[in-house]
Design a protein around this motif. Sequence first.
Motif, short mmCIF file in Angstrom:
data_model
loop_
_atom_site.label_atom_id
_atom_site.label_comp_id
_atom_site.label_asym_id
_atom_site.label_seq_id
_atom_site.Cartn_x
_atom_site.Cartn_y
_atom_site.Cartn_z
N ASP A 136 1.03 -1.45 0.16
CA ASP A 136 0.08 0.39 0.33
C ASP A 136 1.19 1.17 0.33
OD1 ASP A 136 -1.99 2.03 0.26
OD2 ASP A 136 -2.87 1.48 2.07
N THR A 137 0.95 2.00 -1.48
CA THR A 137 1.26 3.24 -1.02
C THR A 137 1.51 4.85 -0.40
OG1 THR A 137 0.69 3.79 -3.66
CG2 THR A 137 2.63 2.32 -3.48
N LEU A 138 0.13 4.66 -0.18
CA LEU A 138 -0.89 5.49 0.86
C LEU A 138 -1.38 6.32 -0.54
CD1 LEU A 138 1.48 5.71 3.61
CD2 LEU A 138 -1.18 4.10 3.48
N TYR A 139 -1.23 5.68 -1.33
CA TYR A 139 -1.95 6.84 -2.36
C TYR A 139 -3.38 7.25 -2.21
CZ TYR A 139 -3.10 9.10 -6.82
OH TYR A 139 -3.47 9.36 -8.40
N ARG A 140 -3.91 8.57 -1.81
CA ARG A 140 -4.98 8.89 -1.15
C ARG A 140 -5.46 10.43 -2.12
NH1 ARG A 140 -3.82 4.80 0.25
NH2 ARG A 140 -3.95 3.50 2.37
N PRO A 141 -5.53 10.58 -3.58
CA PRO A 141 -5.87 11.32 -4.00
C PRO A 141 -7.12 11.91 -3.03
CG PRO A 141 -6.01 10.02 -5.22
CD PRO A 141 -5.74 8.95 -4.53
N THR A 142 -7.05 12.90 -4.00
CA THR A 142 -8.91 13.72 -4.47
C THR A 142 -8.88 13.22 -5.58
OG1 THR A 142 -8.37 16.33 -4.71
CG2 THR A 142 -8.26 15.70 -2.56
N PRO A 143 -10.67 13.93 -6.33
CA PRO A 143 -10.44 13.43 -7.72
C PRO A 143 -10.07 14.62 -8.41
CG PRO A 143 -12.54 13.52 -6.46
CD PRO A 143 -11.94 14.36 -5.43
N ASN A 144 -9.40 15.37 -8.13
CA ASN A 144 -9.02 16.43 -9.72
C ASN A 144 -7.54 15.69 -9.12
OD1 ASN A 144 -11.50 17.93 -9.49
ND2 ASN A 144 -10.28 19.36 -8.27
#
Length: 222
Positions: A136-144
Amino acid sequence: MLANEAIWFRNILRTIPQEQLSPVLNIGSGSEQFRRTKQPHIQRHIIDPLTDSGVRIIHIDIRQEEGIDISGDIYDPDVQEQLRDVGAKTLFCFNILEHLEDRARFADVCESLLPDGGMIAVSVPHSFPYHADPIDTLYRPTPNELSLLFPNLHLIDGEIVECESFGAQLAQSPRKLAGWLMKIFVPYTGLRHWRSAVDRSRWLFRPYRITCAILTRKTDMD
């Protein structure tokens, strides 16, 4: 995938004509048992309504299990050729990107499979515990922020969807509660799973949040 996440995609996808969606490549689909038993809301809210309306869905996963139509590594050129032969108009990419070391490469492959006007339905955690599968790379983006990963697509709908808390999940399943406590106090499944179990305690009383988005491939007219 969580239930509210599945409902969000259901509500968007049912507004799109069948001929604009079909066929669909469901990338990282998991087995039929996974879709029907472990996370039945996937089948109930997404797969069944679409297939009932005439949408053809091809399930893809690196594993070879029942209910997977194409098995293989999406980075393999031979597998990509099989996927292109499907002539997909839509891709599903649910909760995969946080598990990839090179998500930009994955996004490039996805873009290459879409025709002009084709769509991708994609989700990724926004507020969610560490969960290695196998990383788990902890990639936690918003939609944009998520849309920036797909430079040849543009965002047509996106939302951070609030889902249930981990505490609510435990309240519905005594077996899940027992398993979680065992992983914390008797870490028999290894360090990664222990870390995940401990991290989930931060969501006992606050909701998970999932970034959900629909993107479409730009055409020459855009």
